[in-house]
Design a protein around this motif. Structure first.
Motif: not given
Length: 241
Positions: A146-149, A161-175
């Motif tokens: 949470l970024l307090m502004l 809310n700062q949500i960070v996604f790791d594009l190399t994670s197996s959650a993406f691109n069909g695993g």
């Protein structure tokens, strides 16, 4: 001026011309190169868009999601119909961005928070996909904070809310995750959770690929250009070919 001298001078000129830096902003621990939005546009089936000053405080205006919406102008895209699933699509217009390592493997989403202490429920009330390779729950993020502004330098600001996604994670691109060098052309988001409640209308102000490309300092480029020029002069004076 002979051809070799002209070529070396031209190289020095090109190096000096390269001193102009890309437009970048830093938010929390992330750097964003705003040039990534040069050809980008957003489309959405939501009718909920509104003006909000939050992105100006973060220093990303006019590159917020809402400012790129095709149907209207506004700084926020709210997937705010509690009775149906709505979506938005960030299309990079064929240019795309390239997955890298470190920050350059991250895609960051900023969603307005109603909380002042912890990330709220709405912060993860969406699904995301890249290159249309399948929807992934936002709960599969690498990190949410949470970024307090503060309400300065003036205007109405909400926490983010700062949500960070790791594009190399197996959650993406069909695993398989996305490997370094992959070009991402589209990013899709749609709301989820129990429809008919207030937790199914996330409000997005900004989303972007992190990891601004390093740009040499102008002074460094100037010295390099002068160095090339100096070598050319020395070669000419000594008769070295």
């Amino acid at each position: 001026m002979n051809k070799s001298m002209g070529l070396l001078c031209a190289c020095g000129t090109i190096l000096l011309a390269g001193a102009s830096q890309a437009v970048t902003v830093s938010i929390d621990t992330f750097d964003f190169e705003l040039d990534q939005f040069a050809n980008a546009f957003v489309t959405t089936d939501s009718t909920y868009t509104s003006s909000n000053d939050t992105d100006q405080l973060l220093g990303i205006d006019p590159f917020s999601v809402g400012d790129m919406v095709s149907i209207t102008t506004g700084d926020t895209v709210s997937l705010g119909d509690h009775n149906k699933q709505e979506s938005l699509l960030l299309d990079y217009g064929g240019t795309g961005f390239t997955v890298g390592s470190g920050q350059a493997a991250r895609f960051v989403v900023y969603e307005a928070s109603s909380s002042s202490t912890v990330p709220d429920t709405e912060g993860l009330a969406f699904q995301i996909n890249f290159n249309n390779t399948g929807w992934v729950d936002a709960s599969n993020n690498e990190n949410i904070s949470l970024l307090m502004l503060a309400g300065t330098p003036g205007g109405t600001y909400s926490n983010q809310n700062q949500i960070v996604f790791d594009l190399t994670s197996s959650a993406f691109n069909g695993g398989a995750g996305f490997s370094a060098g992959t070009v991402i052309n589209t990013v899709g988001i749609r709301n989820i959770t129990t429809f008919g409640t207030g937790t199914s209308d996330p409000d997005f102000l900004f989303m972007a690929h992190a990891g601004a490309a390093p740009v040499p300092e102008p002074a460094t480029l100037t010295l390099l250009g002068l160095g090339v020029f100096g070598l050319a002069v020395r070669r000419r004076m000594t008769g070295t070919k």
